[in-house]
Design an enzyme around this catalytic site. Structure first.
Site, mmCIF file in Angstrom:
data_model
loop_
_atom_site.group_PDB
_atom_site.id
_atom_site.type_symbol
_atom_site.label_atom_id
_atom_site.label_comp_id
_atom_site.label_asym_id
_atom_site.label_seq_id
_atom_site.Cartn_x
_atom_site.Cartn_y
_atom_site.Cartn_z
ATOM 1 N N CYS A 117 18.035 66.110 -10.225
ATOM 2 C CA CYS A 117 16.882 66.566 -11.022
ATOM 3 C C CYS A 117 17.267 66.991 -12.434
ATOM 4 O O CYS A 117 16.478 66.859 -13.360
ATOM 5 C CB CYS A 117 16.191 67.726 -10.327
ATOM 6 S SG CYS A 117 15.708 67.288 -8.661
ATOM 7 N N HIS A 278 11.157 69.705 -15.603
ATOM 8 C CA HIS A 278 11.356 68.716 -14.545
ATOM 9 C C HIS A 278 10.174 68.849 -13.592
ATOM 10 O O HIS A 278 9.793 69.960 -13.213
ATOM 11 C CB HIS A 278 12.674 68.982 -13.815
ATOM 12 C CG HIS A 278 12.745 68.322 -12.477
ATOM 13 N ND1 HIS A 278 12.536 66.970 -12.325
ATOM 14 C CD2 HIS A 278 12.954 68.823 -11.233
ATOM 15 C CE1 HIS A 278 12.620 66.672 -11.038
ATOM 16 N NE2 HIS A 278 12.877 67.778 -10.351
ATOM 17 N N ASN A 308 7.554 63.560 -7.873
ATOM 18 C CA ASN A 308 8.835 64.006 -8.440
ATOM 19 C C ASN A 308 9.744 62.785 -8.569
ATOM 20 O O ASN A 308 10.136 62.193 -7.560
ATOM 21 C CB ASN A 308 9.424 65.052 -7.484
ATOM 22 C CG ASN A 308 10.781 65.573 -7.917
ATOM 23 O OD1 ASN A 308 11.454 64.982 -8.746
ATOM 24 N ND2 ASN A 308 11.191 66.683 -7.325
HETATM 25 O O1 UT7 Z 1 13.179 68.266 -7.607
HETATM 26 C C1 UT7 Z 1 14.133 68.832 -6.774
HETATM 27 C C2 UT7 Z 1 13.833 70.220 -6.518
HETATM 28 N N1 UT7 Z 1 12.888 70.314 -5.428
HETATM 29 C C3 UT7 Z 1 12.017 71.281 -5.454
HETATM 30 O O2 UT7 Z 1 11.956 72.037 -6.386
HETATM 31 C C4 UT7 Z 1 11.139 71.455 -4.222
HETATM 32 C C5 UT7 Z 1 10.944 72.898 -3.951
HETATM 33 N N2 UT7 Z 1 10.203 73.156 -2.734
HETATM 34 C C6 UT7 Z 1 8.900 72.847 -2.606
HETATM 35 O O3 UT7 Z 1 8.306 72.302 -3.515
HETATM 36 C C7 UT7 Z 1 8.194 73.252 -1.336
HETATM 37 O O4 UT7 Z 1 9.065 74.037 -0.553
HETATM 38 C C8 UT7 Z 1 7.665 72.055 -0.503
HETATM 39 C C9 UT7 Z 1 6.500 71.413 -1.221
HETATM 40 C C10 UT7 Z 1 8.752 71.055 -0.259
HETATM 41 C C11 UT7 Z 1 7.169 72.534 0.860
HETATM 42 O O5 UT7 Z 1 6.169 73.494 0.682
HETATM 43 P P1 UT7 Z 1 6.252 74.884 1.474
HETATM 44 O O6 UT7 Z 1 5.067 75.631 1.094
HETATM 45 O O7 UT7 Z 1 7.572 75.489 1.192
HETATM 46 O O8 UT7 Z 1 6.128 74.411 2.977
HETATM 47 P P2 UT7 Z 1 7.152 74.619 4.188
HETATM 48 O O9 UT7 Z 1 8.344 73.759 4.029
HETATM 49 O O10 UT7 Z 1 7.354 76.074 4.383
HETATM 50 O O11 UT7 Z 1 6.305 74.075 5.395
HETATM 51 C C12 UT7 Z 1 5.100 74.710 5.805
HETATM 52 C C13 UT7 Z 1 4.482 73.931 6.955
HETATM 53 C C14 UT7 Z 1 5.458 73.626 8.073
HETATM 54 O O12 UT7 Z 1 4.747 73.696 9.302
HETATM 55 P P3 UT7 Z 1 4.835 75.004 10.234
HETATM 56 O O13 UT7 Z 1 6.283 75.169 10.556
HETATM 57 O O14 UT7 Z 1 4.299 76.137 9.398
HETATM 58 O O15 UT7 Z 1 3.962 74.648 11.376
HETATM 59 C C15 UT7 Z 1 5.846 72.202 7.826
HETATM 60 O O16 UT7 Z 1 6.248 71.540 9.007
HETATM 61 O O17 UT7 Z 1 4.018 72.661 6.496
HETATM 62 C C16 UT7 Z 1 4.580 71.626 7.293
HETATM 63 N N3 UT7 Z 1 4.782 70.455 6.443
HETATM 64 C C17 UT7 Z 1 3.822 69.561 6.199
HETATM 65 N N4 UT7 Z 1 2.563 69.446 6.656
HETATM 66 C C18 UT7 Z 1 1.836 68.400 6.225
HETATM 67 C C19 UT7 Z 1 5.890 70.108 5.734
HETATM 68 N N5 UT7 Z 1 5.650 68.994 5.042
HETATM 69 C C20 UT7 Z 1 4.382 68.611 5.326
HETATM 70 C C21 UT7 Z 1 3.573 67.547 4.909
HETATM 71 N N6 UT7 Z 1 2.315 67.487 5.387
HETATM 72 N N7 UT7 Z 1 4.020 66.611 4.051
#
Ligand code: UT7
Length: 351
Positions: A117, A278, A308
């Site tokens: 990134c 980014h 991204n």
């Molecule tokens: O460019 C490189 C740098 N990368 C970043 O900066 C990314 C930084 N992180 C993020 O942007 C976020 O952490 C994400 C967008 C990747 C994820 O969002 P979050 O709010 O942190 O969600 P989470 O990983 O805590 O997941 C919450 C829930 C989980 O379900 P449970 O365990 O609460 O039942 C996941 O399994 O959402 C679920 N989940 C999804 N549901 C529907 C994870 N991905 C998905 C999805 N669709 N695509």
């Protein structure tokens, strides 16, 4: 006196194929609502297999940048190519781009940057140093990715897959005689403790030495292989991200590395005309915008359209903003990135 480096031309390319959140929901358990709410992304682009690759994207973007800079491709004396999704394991994309552009001059160098990134800001920093010392005069700096080639499109991969998109951005960097213009400073950081928080470790030569995972490597010393059946069966050949850990680090490091750049140049946040983050997550960019107290017009966000695109995200966003007339001569432009490694970086440019 050391010469300052300026961006004299930019180009960008995204493949035609649009993939919406609803399209992804047909192959995995996800929804438009979840993706938009958590990331701001509405759609992204995917390249066509057998026809396109990071190098072909980069070719389109580079040709535009070369034309905008008003130079001949054979005047380019150095190529810096940032990507995490290279066409080949080796050689790097820099030489492939040289060939693809039809640059016949073999006096030039080509360097690949693997900083994900923050790859473009790292690459720009390298270009800046070479311009300052007078070693090179026309450097092509590219960020390009074709993530769609290597994502897990099953529900198992949804936390990573929905975020990423394909595309490329390119810039021509040259010295300037104009006092006060150009790249004012770049700031690079790394912390390898976070290496496995956002990574794709296979195929690689690690041989399993960092963890207790059974990768299924053959026992015999003559049975070497980068990819094993076990990796394929268990999805160990896909990117992994600890989203929450990355998010928490990103919202800390973005303001920190921007503050560092401003302090070095005795400037403050109110001096920034345009901020090009980014495009990791719209929520991250909005958080940083708030900290910097910038209004919506001063922040470039296009993650909604492209997702991204890792090393390509800053040059695509910068190019779009520039072509839209949002960046004018004399403006203070701030670039910042955080991502895999961990690595993070910033640059201040007096346009
Ligand atoms: O460019 C490189 C740098 N990368 C970043 O900066 C990314 C930084 N992180 C993020 O942007 C976020 O952490 C994400 C967008 C990747 C994820 O969002 P979050 O709010 O942190 O969600 P989470 O990983 O805590 O997941 C919450 C829930 C989980 O379900 P449970 O365990 O609460 O039942 C996941 O399994 O959402 C679920 N989940 C999804 N549901 C529907 C994870 N991905 C998905 C999805 N669709 N695509």
């Amino acid at each position: 006196m050391l010469k300052s480096a300026v961006i004299t031309g930019m180009g960008m390319y995204v493949p035609e194929q649009v993939v919406t959140n609803d399209d992804l929901a047909t192959v995995m358990d996800t929804s438009d609502e979840w993706i938009q709410e958590r990331t701001g992304i509405k759609e992204r682009r995917y390249g066509k297999r057998n026809e396109e690759s990071p190098v072909s994207f980069a070719k389109h973007a580079s040709e535009q940048a070369i034309a905008e800079a008003g130079i001949d491709k054979n005047e380019i004396d150095f190529i810096i190519f940032a990507t995490l999704s290279s066409d080949y394991f080796f050689p790097g994309c820099g030489v492939l781009l040289q060939r693809e552009l039809g640059i016949t001059n073999t006096e030039i160098g080509a360097l690949d940057v693997r900083n994900q990134c923050s790859g473009f800001v790292y690459a720009l920093s390298v270009a800046d140093q070479f311009i300052k010392t007078g070693m090179y005069k026309k450097i092509l700096v590219v960020g390009s990715e074709m993530h769609s080639m290597g994502l897990d499109f099953s529900t198992r991969g949804r936390g990573v897959t929905v975020i990423f998109g394909d595309g490329a951005g390119a810039a021509i960097v040259e010295p300037t005689e104009d006092e006060g213009r150009g790249i004012l400073s770049t700031h690079l950081h790394s912390n390898g403790e976070g290496a496995e928080q956002l990574c794709m470790i296979n195929p690689g030569a690690h041989g399993g030495r960092y963890d207790d995972v059974d990768y299924g490597y053959p026992e015999t010393r003559f049975g070497s292989t980068f990819i094993t059946q076990k990796m394929l069966d268990n999805g160990l050949n896909y990117p992994y991200m600890n989203g929450q850990a990355v998010f928490k680090m990103a919202v800390r490091k973005f303001p920190e590395v921007i503050g560092e750049a401003l302090a070095q140049n005795e400037l403050s946040t109110s001096d920034i005309d345009i901020f090009v983050p980014h495009q990791a997550n719209l929520r991250i960019s909005q958080f940083v915008q708030k900290v910097l107290k910038l209004n919506d017009d001063q922040v470039v966000n296009n993650i909604q359209k492209y997702g991204n695109t890792t090393a390509a995200s800053i040059p695509i966003a910068l190019c779009e903003a520039w072509k839209d007339g949002r960046i004018n001569k004399g403006d203070l432009v701030c670039l910042a990135a955080f991502g895999s490694g961990f690595t993070w970086a910033s640059a201040l440019i007096r346009w």
